[in-house]
Write an enzyme that holds these catalytic residues in place. Structure first.
Site, PDB file in Angstrom:
ATOM      1  N   HIS A   1       7.031  -4.986  -2.145  1.00 50.17           N
ATOM      2  CA  HIS A   1       6.142  -5.464  -3.209  1.00 50.17           C
ATOM      3  C   HIS A   1       6.024  -6.993  -3.118  1.00 50.17           C
ATOM      4  O   HIS A   1       7.036  -7.679  -2.943  1.00 50.17           O
ATOM      5  CB  HIS A   1       6.698  -5.053  -4.576  1.00 50.17           C
ATOM      6  CG  HIS A   1       5.772  -5.420  -5.694  1.00 50.17           C
ATOM      7  ND1 HIS A   1       4.658  -4.669  -6.014  1.00 50.17           N
ATOM      8  CD2 HIS A   1       5.784  -6.468  -6.537  1.00 50.17           C
ATOM      9  CE1 HIS A   1       4.022  -5.253  -7.012  1.00 50.17           C
ATOM     10  NE2 HIS A   1       4.676  -6.338  -7.357  1.00 50.17           N
TER      11      HIS A   1
ATOM     12  N   GLU B   1       7.366 -10.784   3.989  1.00 48.90           N
ATOM     13  CA  GLU B   1       7.407  -9.310   3.916  1.00 48.90           C
ATOM     14  C   GLU B   1       7.745  -8.737   5.283  1.00 48.90           C
ATOM     15  O   GLU B   1       8.550  -7.819   5.422  1.00 48.90           O
ATOM     16  CB  GLU B   1       6.051  -8.768   3.452  1.00 48.90           C
ATOM     17  CG  GLU B   1       5.693  -9.145   2.024  1.00 48.90           C
ATOM     18  CD  GLU B   1       4.390  -8.492   1.563  1.00 48.90           C
ATOM     19  OE1 GLU B   1       4.137  -7.329   1.902  1.00 48.90           O
ATOM     20  OE2 GLU B   1       3.614  -9.167   0.859  1.00 48.90           O
TER      21      GLU B   1
ATOM     22  N   ASN C   1       2.638  -4.425   7.390  1.00 46.34           N
ATOM     23  CA  ASN C   1       4.078  -4.160   7.219  1.00 46.34           C
ATOM     24  C   ASN C   1       4.525  -3.000   8.098  1.00 46.34           C
ATOM     25  O   ASN C   1       5.601  -3.048   8.706  1.00 46.34           O
ATOM     26  CB  ASN C   1       4.402  -3.881   5.751  1.00 46.34           C
ATOM     27  CG  ASN C   1       4.577  -5.170   4.967  1.00 46.34           C
ATOM     28  OD1 ASN C   1       5.551  -5.888   5.153  1.00 46.34           O
ATOM     29  ND2 ASN C   1       3.606  -5.489   4.112  1.00 46.34           N
TER      30      ASN C   1
ATOM     31  N   LEU D   1       7.700   2.376 -12.072  1.00 42.96           N
ATOM     32  CA  LEU D   1       6.736   1.681 -11.203  1.00 42.96           C
ATOM     33  C   LEU D   1       7.339   0.355 -10.735  1.00 42.96           C
ATOM     34  O   LEU D   1       7.554  -0.549 -11.556  1.00 42.96           O
ATOM     35  CB  LEU D   1       5.421   1.432 -11.958  1.00 42.96           C
ATOM     36  CG  LEU D   1       4.369   0.634 -11.175  1.00 42.96           C
ATOM     37  CD1 LEU D   1       3.866   1.406  -9.971  1.00 42.96           C
ATOM     38  CD2 LEU D   1       3.214   0.227 -12.074  1.00 42.96           C
TER      39      LEU D   1
ATOM     40  N   GLY E   1      -1.965  -2.177   7.034  1.00 42.61           N
ATOM     41  CA  GLY E   1      -0.823  -1.718   7.822  1.00 42.61           C
ATOM     42  C   GLY E   1      -0.029  -2.796   8.529  1.00 42.61           C
ATOM     43  O   GLY E   1       0.665  -2.512   9.503  1.00 42.61           O
TER      44      GLY E   1
ATOM     45  N   ILE F   1       1.027   6.153  -6.780  1.00 45.23           N
ATOM     46  CA  ILE F   1       2.324   6.295  -7.443  1.00 45.23           C
ATOM     47  C   ILE F   1       2.864   7.682  -7.112  1.00 45.23           C
ATOM     48  O   ILE F   1       2.134   8.677  -7.206  1.00 45.23           O
ATOM     49  CB  ILE F   1       2.154   6.105  -8.966  1.00 45.23           C
ATOM     50  CG1 ILE F   1       1.693   4.665  -9.232  1.00 45.23           C
ATOM     51  CG2 ILE F   1       3.457   6.413  -9.695  1.00 45.23           C
ATOM     52  CD1 ILE F   1       1.181   4.442 -10.639  1.00 45.23           C
TER      53      ILE F   1
HETATM   54  C1  GAR Z   1       1.408  -5.985   1.054  1.00 45.67           C
HETATM   55  O1  GAR Z   1       1.276  -7.312   0.611  1.00 45.67           O
HETATM   56  C2  GAR Z   1       2.341  -5.214   0.150  1.00 45.67           C
HETATM   57  O2  GAR Z   1       3.412  -5.969  -0.335  1.00 45.67           O
HETATM   58  C3  GAR Z   1       1.397  -4.829  -0.950  1.00 45.67           C
HETATM   59  O3  GAR Z   1       0.212  -4.486  -0.323  1.00 45.67           O
HETATM   60  C4  GAR Z   1       0.091  -5.231   0.890  1.00 45.67           C
HETATM   61  C5  GAR Z   1      -0.130  -4.255   2.022  1.00 45.67           C
HETATM   62  O4  GAR Z   1      -0.385  -4.928   3.210  1.00 45.67           O
HETATM   63  N1  GAR Z   1       1.929  -3.745  -1.756  1.00 45.67           N
HETATM   64  C6  GAR Z   1       1.791  -3.647  -3.072  1.00 45.67           C
HETATM   65  O5  GAR Z   1       1.143  -4.441  -3.727  1.00 45.67           O
HETATM   66  C7  GAR Z   1       2.471  -2.444  -3.682  1.00 45.67           C
HETATM   67  N2  GAR Z   1       2.449  -2.532  -5.108  1.00 45.67           N
HETATM   68  P1  GAR Z   1      -0.231  -4.205   4.598  1.00 45.67           P
HETATM   69  O6  GAR Z   1      -1.054  -2.913   4.509  1.00 45.67           O
HETATM   70  O7  GAR Z   1      -0.805  -5.165   5.595  1.00 45.67           O
HETATM   71  O8  GAR Z   1       1.235  -3.923   4.834  1.00 45.67           O
END
Ligand code: GAR
Length: 207
Positions: A115, A180, A15, A150, A13, A98
């Site tokens: 992503h 991010e 992001n 996707l 979590g 998805i």
């Molecule tokens: C992040 O790096 C995000 O970009 C990635 O998962 C991580 C989640 O981190 N998402 C994907 O790979 C989607 N295909 P977080 O829970 O700390 O935000």
């Protein structure tokens, strides 16, 4: 118009937290995060959301007949909390599922995802590992609208991150993550301020 936000998560979590912080600090205005929904009961994101005073709920897939039924439940929960197809914005933040076409179409152009690669390179899982193994010299992260494909919906913002000689998956992932946390809140702000205009595959950022 105030935009009601719902955030879907599955894990750490960070992001989600970057977005909650940007709202708390007044960097994004005219919106409220109404609910955080996790596909996993033990996601750290649920605890973090609560520390920001945001309602946090786990809805796991076990017990649902299929993805459509599961997504119907998620949509019901969003709508019950005021995140509707008219005034809502759904943010996928490390949400490892998805979405069904029904979900995507109901909230058309009101769902965003982050992503950890420069799409269309390296969609799917373990994007940072894919980039390192492929040998690219630059990778990064992408915020995009979610459509039925996707990781291939129209791109809103991207940030490049150079690959260093001694990078591991972990060191590269950490440097990408810093970006991010910058571009996701920025994309949300642009949406809320009505500055994103979708023209085919292109998302124009209005002045
Ligand atoms: C992040 O790096 C995000 O970009 C990635 O998962 C991580 C989640 O981190 N998402 C994907 O790979 C989607 N295909 P977080 O829970 O700390 O935000």
């Amino acid at each position: 118009m105030v935009i009601n936000i719902g955030i879907l998560v599955s894990g750490r979590g960070s992001n989600m937290e970057a977005i909650l912080k940007a709202i708390r600090d007044g960097k994004i205005k005219n919106c409220e995060v109404k609910v955080v929904i996790s596909s996993k009961k033990d996601a750290r994101a649920l605890e973090v959301a609560k520390t920001y005073g945001v309602k946090a709920i786990a809805i796991e897939e076990v017990g649902f007949k299929d993805r459509v039924e599961y997504d119907n439940e998620i949509m019901k929960c969003l709508i019950e909390h005021g995140v509707t197809p008219d005034n809502g914005l759904v943010l996928l933040a490390g949400y490892m599922k998805i979405l069904s076409p029904e979900f995507v179409n109901k909230f058309k152009w009101r769902i965003m995802n982050i992503h950890p690669s420069l799409l269309p390179s390296f969609p799917g899982l373990h994007a940072q590992k894919q980039a390192l193994e492929y040998g690219v010299k630059v990778t990064g992260c992408t915020v995009h609208f979610v459509d039925e494909s996707l990781d291939m919906g129209p791109i809103i913002l991207q940030a490049p991150v150079p690959v260093e000689e001694d990078d591991t998956v972990e060191s590269l992932s950490n440097r990408i993550l810093e970006w991010e946390h910058k571009i996701y809140p920025e994309a949300v702000r642009l949406f809320i301020e009505g500055k994103l205009k979708i023209e085919g595959r292109r998302v124009r950022i209005l002045k």
